[in-house]
Enzyme design. Structure first.
Site, short mmCIF file in Angstrom:
data_model
loop_
_atom_site.label_atom_id
_atom_site.label_comp_id
_atom_site.label_asym_id
_atom_site.label_seq_id
_atom_site.Cartn_x
_atom_site.Cartn_y
_atom_site.Cartn_z
N LYS A 87 0.84 -1.20 0.00
CA LYS A 87 0.00 0.00 0.00
C LYS A 87 0.88 1.25 0.00
O LYS A 87 0.61 2.21 -0.72
CB LYS A 87 -0.94 -0.01 1.22
N GLN A 123 -4.93 -1.96 9.76
CA GLN A 123 -4.79 -3.25 9.08
C GLN A 123 -5.38 -4.37 9.93
O GLN A 123 -5.04 -4.50 11.11
CB GLN A 123 -3.29 -3.51 8.79
N ASP A 160 -11.20 2.57 4.19
CA ASP A 160 -11.55 1.16 3.96
C ASP A 160 -13.07 1.01 3.76
O ASP A 160 -13.52 -0.03 3.29
CB ASP A 160 -11.12 0.29 5.15
#
Ligand code: NAP
Length: 282
Positions: A53, A97, A120
């Site tokens: 990422k 994460q 997200d």
């Protein structure tokens, strides 16, 4: 029939090019799009995802801030860190994460991310907006699947779509995006009866079960579009949820694993970061 390959790397490159242009425009206005990535513990797969990422972000002009915390971090410590990022005006997107170490309630942590920084798209407000047909920040994997479907040029209106999997991060948002595109949507899961028949009726199949080869090629309707979200490691190799070679004999379009949905997920994450940095529409 022999399927055309839906090349996620190529479509992701197009998405990333657009993101780069938007990031450049933001920088010209003095706004440096910034993504904060929080990694708790030392799960090796998560570390790889976070590194990838960061690389993609750098390529498109997005700054990243990495926050690496030990596995011993308490939930309250983590919530305090997320809160600090939430208040920082230079941070536009916050990504925690998953999975989080045992003892930390992931739901509480995800709900601590302000919806306008929730790149997200997992916050209940963002998921709720998607359900009521007013999406803002949409979960990246389903958003990536929709971009791949757009790439086929097929109009989804009235098409029968089956999503195999009902997780909050893939299956459910995917189903709602398809519904918004006027498809007739079925969500299948581990309790679904006669999965072969259900899948066999679909013009669009999205397999997101995390079960290698679950969707057999023989189930696929001739001419269907098959998106394989699954990422499974079998004998050291990555494989999807669809029996690829046999499905490709029947489908019109199919995504490979790797190189299908995976690259789209990161590209759509970057798109969400610039969207968050651009601020609310209007
Ligand atoms: P998850 O939370 O484990 O959900 C799996 C879903 O599949 C559940 O709803 C489960 O049903 C259903 N399922 C399991 N076995 C089934 C069966 N035999 N028949 C029908 N349905 C079945 O997984 P997830 O987070 O959604 O991820 C799914 C897969 O996508 C995983 O392989 C994951 O690694 C991959 N993934 C890929 C990307 C990417 O970027 N390509 C991103 C995210 C996830 P129940 O609800 O009844 O248990």
């Amino acid at each position: 029939m022999s399927a055309r390959i839906l090349d996620g790397r190529a479509v992701a490159a197009e998405v990333l090019a657009e993101v780069g242009v938007r990031a450049e425009r933001l920088r010209a206005r003095g706004v440096v799009p910034c993504l904060a990535v929080v990694l708790v513990g030392d799960d090796p797969a998560s570390a790889i995802y976070v590194r990838n990422k960061g690389r993609r972000a750098a390529e498109v002009g997005i700054e990243t801030r990495d926050l690496r915390l030990p596995a011993s971090t308490s939930e309250s410590d983590l919530l305090a860190r997320v809160d600090a990022l939430a208040r920082d005006p230079a941070v536009h997107g916050i990504l925690v994460q998953l999975p989080l170490p045992p003892g930390i309630d992931a739901r509480r942590v995800l709900e601590a991310i302000p919806p306008d920084k929730d790149v997200d798209g997992f916050h209940p407000e963002n998921l709720g907006r998607l359900v009521i047909g007013d999406p803002r920040l949409v979960p990246c994997t389903p958003a990536g699947c929709m971009r791949l479907l757009a790439h086929t040029g097929i109009d989804l209106c009235g098409k029968r779509a089956v999503v195999v999997g009902r997780s909050n991060i893939v299956g459910k948002p995917m189903a709602h995006l398809l519904l918004q595109a006027d498809a007739t949507v079925t969500i299948a899961h581990s309790r679904t009866r006669d999965l072969p028949r259900v899948v066999g009726e679909a013009d669009v199949v999205v397999a997101a079960a995390g079960r290698p080869g679950l969707v057999r090629g023989a189930w696929i309707r001739e001419g269907a579009v098959v998106l394989d979200v699954g990422i499974n490691r079998v004998e050291g190799r990555l494989t999807g949820d669809v029996e690829f070679a046999a499905a490709a004999e029947r489908a019109a379009w199919i995504t490979p694993v790797p190189g299908g949905v995976g690259p789209m997920t990161i590209a759509c994450l970057m798109e969400n970061v610039v969207q968050a940095a651009e601020g609310p529409p209007g």
